[in-house]
Design a protein around this motif. Structure first.
Motif, PDB file in Angstrom:
ATOM      1  N   PRO A   1       0.787  -1.234   0.000  1.00  0.00           N
ATOM      2  CA  PRO A   1       0.000   0.000   0.000  1.00  0.00           C
ATOM      3  C   PRO A   1       0.822   1.288   0.000  1.00  0.00           C
ATOM      4  CG  PRO A   1      -0.879  -1.587   1.585  1.00  0.00           C
ATOM      5  CD  PRO A   1       0.441  -2.121   1.116  1.00  0.00           C
ATOM      6  N   VAL A   2       2.100   1.218   0.428  1.00  0.00           N
ATOM      7  CA  VAL A   2       2.903   2.452   0.510  1.00  0.00           C
ATOM      8  C   VAL A   2       4.069   2.461  -0.481  1.00  0.00           C
ATOM      9  CG1 VAL A   2       2.310   2.884   2.918  1.00  0.00           C
ATOM     10  CG2 VAL A   2       4.336   1.504   2.370  1.00  0.00           C
ATOM     11  N   ARG A   3       4.100   1.511  -1.382  1.00  0.00           N
ATOM     12  CA  ARG A   3       5.228   1.459  -2.316  1.00  0.00           C
ATOM     13  C   ARG A   3       5.303   2.693  -3.203  1.00  0.00           C
ATOM     14  NH1 ARG A   3       4.713  -4.996  -3.804  1.00  0.00           N
ATOM     15  NH2 ARG A   3       5.677  -5.723  -1.860  1.00  0.00           N
ATOM     16  N   TRP A   4       4.160   3.279  -3.502  1.00  0.00           N
ATOM     17  CA  TRP A   4       4.173   4.478  -4.344  1.00  0.00           C
ATOM     18  C   TRP A   4       4.997   5.586  -3.711  1.00  0.00           C
ATOM     19  CZ3 TRP A   4       2.140   9.066  -2.485  1.00  0.00           C
ATOM     20  CH2 TRP A   4       1.368   8.979  -1.320  1.00  0.00           C
ATOM     21  N   LEU A   5       5.031   5.649  -2.373  1.00  0.00           N
ATOM     22  CA  LEU A   5       5.839   6.666  -1.700  1.00  0.00           C
ATOM     23  C   LEU A   5       7.327   6.470  -2.001  1.00  0.00           C
ATOM     24  CD1 LEU A   5       4.147   6.817   1.829  1.00  0.00           C
ATOM     25  CD2 LEU A   5       4.181   8.635   0.105  1.00  0.00           C
ATOM     26  N   PHE A   6       7.756   5.238  -2.084  1.00  0.00           N
ATOM     27  CA  PHE A   6       9.171   4.961  -2.290  1.00  0.00           C
ATOM     28  C   PHE A   6       9.578   5.122  -3.750  1.00  0.00           C
ATOM     29  CE2 PHE A   6       8.082   3.139   1.744  1.00  0.00           C
ATOM     30  CZ  PHE A   6       9.150   3.520   2.538  1.00  0.00           C
ATOM     31  N   TYR A   7       8.618   4.950  -4.652  1.00  0.00           N
ATOM     32  CA  TYR A   7       8.897   5.336  -6.037  1.00  0.00           C
ATOM     33  C   TYR A   7       9.188   6.832  -6.118  1.00  0.00           C
ATOM     34  CZ  TYR A   7       7.561   0.878  -8.171  1.00  0.00           C
ATOM     35  OH  TYR A   7       7.521  -0.443  -8.572  1.00  0.00           O
ATOM     36  N   ILE A   8       8.425   7.620  -5.373  1.00  0.00           N
ATOM     37  CA  ILE A   8       8.647   9.069  -5.348  1.00  0.00           C
ATOM     38  C   ILE A   8      10.018   9.388  -4.758  1.00  0.00           C
ATOM     39  CG2 ILE A   8       7.865  11.248  -4.320  1.00  0.00           C
ATOM     40  CD1 ILE A   8       5.006  10.198  -4.536  1.00  0.00           C
ATOM     41  N   VAL A   9      10.389   8.671  -3.687  1.00  0.00           N
ATOM     42  CA  VAL A   9      11.693   8.905  -3.059  1.00  0.00           C
ATOM     43  C   VAL A   9      12.821   8.622  -4.050  1.00  0.00           C
ATOM     44  CG1 VAL A   9      13.295   8.084  -1.290  1.00  0.00           C
ATOM     45  CG2 VAL A   9      10.897   8.487  -0.712  1.00  0.00           C
ATOM     46  N   LEU A  10      12.713   7.509  -4.795  1.00  0.00           N
ATOM     47  CA  LEU A  10      13.738   7.185  -5.774  1.00  0.00           C
ATOM     48  C   LEU A  10      13.799   8.234  -6.879  1.00  0.00           C
ATOM     49  CD1 LEU A  10      13.536   3.302  -6.214  1.00  0.00           C
ATOM     50  CD2 LEU A  10      14.884   4.651  -4.602  1.00  0.00           C
ATOM     51  N   LEU A  11      12.646   8.720  -7.298  1.00  0.00           N
ATOM     52  CA  LEU A  11      12.622   9.776  -8.312  1.00  0.00           C
ATOM     53  C   LEU A  11      13.263  11.053  -7.789  1.00  0.00           C
ATOM     54  CD1 LEU A  11       9.076   9.268  -9.849  1.00  0.00           C
ATOM     55  CD2 LEU A  11      11.249   9.128 -11.075  1.00  0.00           C
ATOM     56  N   LEU A  12      12.984  11.394  -6.532  1.00  0.00           N
ATOM     57  CA  LEU A  12      13.587  12.593  -5.947  1.00  0.00           C
ATOM     58  C   LEU A  12      15.110  12.478  -5.917  1.00  0.00           C
ATOM     59  CD1 LEU A  12      11.168  13.346  -2.959  1.00  0.00           C
ATOM     60  CD2 LEU A  12      11.398  14.637  -5.093  1.00  0.00           C
ATOM     61  N   GLY A  13      15.613  11.272  -5.627  1.00  0.00           N
ATOM     62  CA  GLY A  13      17.056  11.079  -5.632  1.00  0.00           C
ATOM     63  C   GLY A  13      17.652  11.289  -7.011  1.00  0.00           C
TER      64      GLY A  13
END
Length: 470
Positions: A275-287
């Motif tokens: 349910p929260v994987r989308w948040l970590f896609y955003i984190v990787l994109l921010l990096g």
């Protein structure tokens, strides 16, 4: 703090009245770009080339601590000189002579931008189901906008991403350590001295590739900033972020070499609950945004420094936008063409860079700290017929010798030197390039010192502006 807006300066000197900020800001500037998926993939190479996890981690620590020392010494130059890193190379190589390392550095920025854009595109592809090519283009477009705005927005963005990335990867690191099979990874693999030195070289090169633009982010600091400030804040920001992410990558590759090697973005994100994987896609994109904005900004600086040596020009907001867009289009094109064989291409690329960057960094640091000892005439750096001339044969000779000495000791997939087998496969070319290029330059620099001491003595009779001499 100046208001956010398109940066008005590019390769020119930053007057003292416009200096601002604190060296503490450099921690986030160099922490954020390393807290990203490209660094993780780089760390995984330590295991993929054959080292056991304990030896891989040791090689990562040794390489990053050494390489961060080199790049942080460059960062300390920024407040003293008030100009971008690569244009300062004109003092060593001459206005025209500096274009040779500049062209190589420009290719480096394009390569690193392309590499990170591929991983950013893969994150969007996995998250939203987009085709890889549009995903790469969108990732590149965001970085282009930030790079056009420039220095101030980059600093703000890196501070925000530093906090978000640190929190996210604390969680992901805990999840990784809880993964099945972690205990057995400490006993898998083996030690091989040549491979150990190869991984040290990869980690060191990762840090040293920042050297050509690290002072770009400290040049706005007040000129009276103690040099220890930019050095240590840059050093620890870059070293901590890189060691953490490379260690993460090594452990991930040890646990699931096939899964991680094929889809590193998906593997990292899948450590989180669905349910929260989308948040970590955003984190990787921010990096990816954090590092690729800096790659694009550095590429803009290098391109304009190179062209300005041949065609004198004024760079306003419009010209800046055109240059950044042009470099972004080229870099994105390289990413689209090369995404199919990413890991192999990336490994070859970062090793290739070391052979040309190491002699340059050795000469630049030797000149700043031992030859000219921080004393430069800034206006002459922008003059073809000024104090530093069009060409400096001594620096170019030292640079060439540094590269030639490396060749017999190169160990890579595209070329292996004839002395590598006698060292058990170890690649020590970068160490020799650093020592020989810097040493030869020091030996040849006597006439430079005498000529410039006489020049500065003559200038004292009619003192120049306080902003003209670093």
């Amino acid at each position: 703090m100046p208001k956010l807006g398109i940066e008005q300066r590019s390769i020119d000197f930053v007057p003292h009245a416009e200096r601002h900020g604190s060296a503490r800001s450099l921690f986030a500037v160099w922490f954020a770009p390393n807290m990203q998926i490209t660094t993780v993939v780089t760390g995984s190479l330590a295991v993929l080339v054959g080292l056991s996890l304990p030896w891989a981690l040791l090689a990562i620590v040794v390489g990053n601590l050494f390489g961060a020392t080199i790049m942080a010494l460059h960062s300390a130059q920024g407040p003293k000189l008030g100009i971008p890193q690569m244009i300062q190379s004109r003092a060593q190589f001459g206005v025209y002579g500096a274009t040779l390392p500049l062209i190589l550095v420009l290719l480096m920025y394009i390569g690193f931008f392309a590499s990170s854009a591929v991983l950013g595109g893969q994150a969007l592809e996995s998250w939203l189901g987009w085709p890889i090519v549009p995903a790469i283009i969108v990732t590149s477009a965001v970085c282009t906008i930030v790079a056009i705005v420039g220095y101030q927005l980059i600093h703000v963005m890196e501070r925000i991403i530093s906090v978000i990335a640190a929190l996210a990867f604390i969680y992901l690191s805990v999840r990784l350590l809880q993964a099945p099979g972690v205990g057995s990874t400490w006993h898998a693999g083996h030690f091989h001295f040549g491979i150990f030195l190869l991984v040290v070289a990869i980690a060191s090169t990762w840090q040293i590739t920042y050297a050509p633009y690290v002072a770009d982010y400290s040049r706005y600091l007040p000129a009276d900033t103690p040099m220890s400030g930019p050095f240590w804040w840059t050093y620890w920001g870059s070293a901590i972020g890189s060691i953490w992410m490379m260690a993460f990558g090594s452990l991930a590759a040890s646990i699931a070499v096939k899964t991680f090697g094929a889809t590193p973005v998906a593997y990292v994100v899948d450590l989180a609950p669905g349910p929260v994987r989308w948040l970590f896609y955003i984190v990787l994109l921010l990096g990816v945004f954090a590092v690729n904005t800096m790659n694009l900004y550095g590429a803009f600086m290098s391109a304009t420094t190179t062209l300005a040596a041949i065609f004198p020009m004024k760079l306003g907001a419009a010209a800046r936008t055109v240059f950044v867009l042009a470099v972004a289009v080229v870099s994105t094109g390289v990413a689209i063409l090369g995404y199919g064989n990413f890991v192999a291409n990336f490994e070859n690329f970062i090793l290739f860079l070391a052979y040309f960057l190491i002699p340059w960094t050795a000469i630049n640091l030797a000149d700043f700290y031992f030859v000219r000892r921080e004393r430069y005439d800034i206006p002459s750096i922008f003059e073809r017929n000024g104090l530093y001339g069009r060409w400096n044969g001594r620096a170019l000779l030292a640079y060439a010798i540094g590269i030639v000495v490396e060749v017999p000791f190169v160990s890579s997939t595209f070329f292996t030197g004839w002395l590598v087998s006698h060292l058990g496969g170890a690649d020590i070319s970068w160490i020799l390039g650093l020592i020989v290029a810097g040493g030869v330059y020091l030996l040849l620099s006597g006439p430079i010192v005498r000529r410039e001491n006489a020049w500065f003595a003559q200038r004292q009779a009619t003192p120049a502006s306080a902003e003209s001499v670093g």
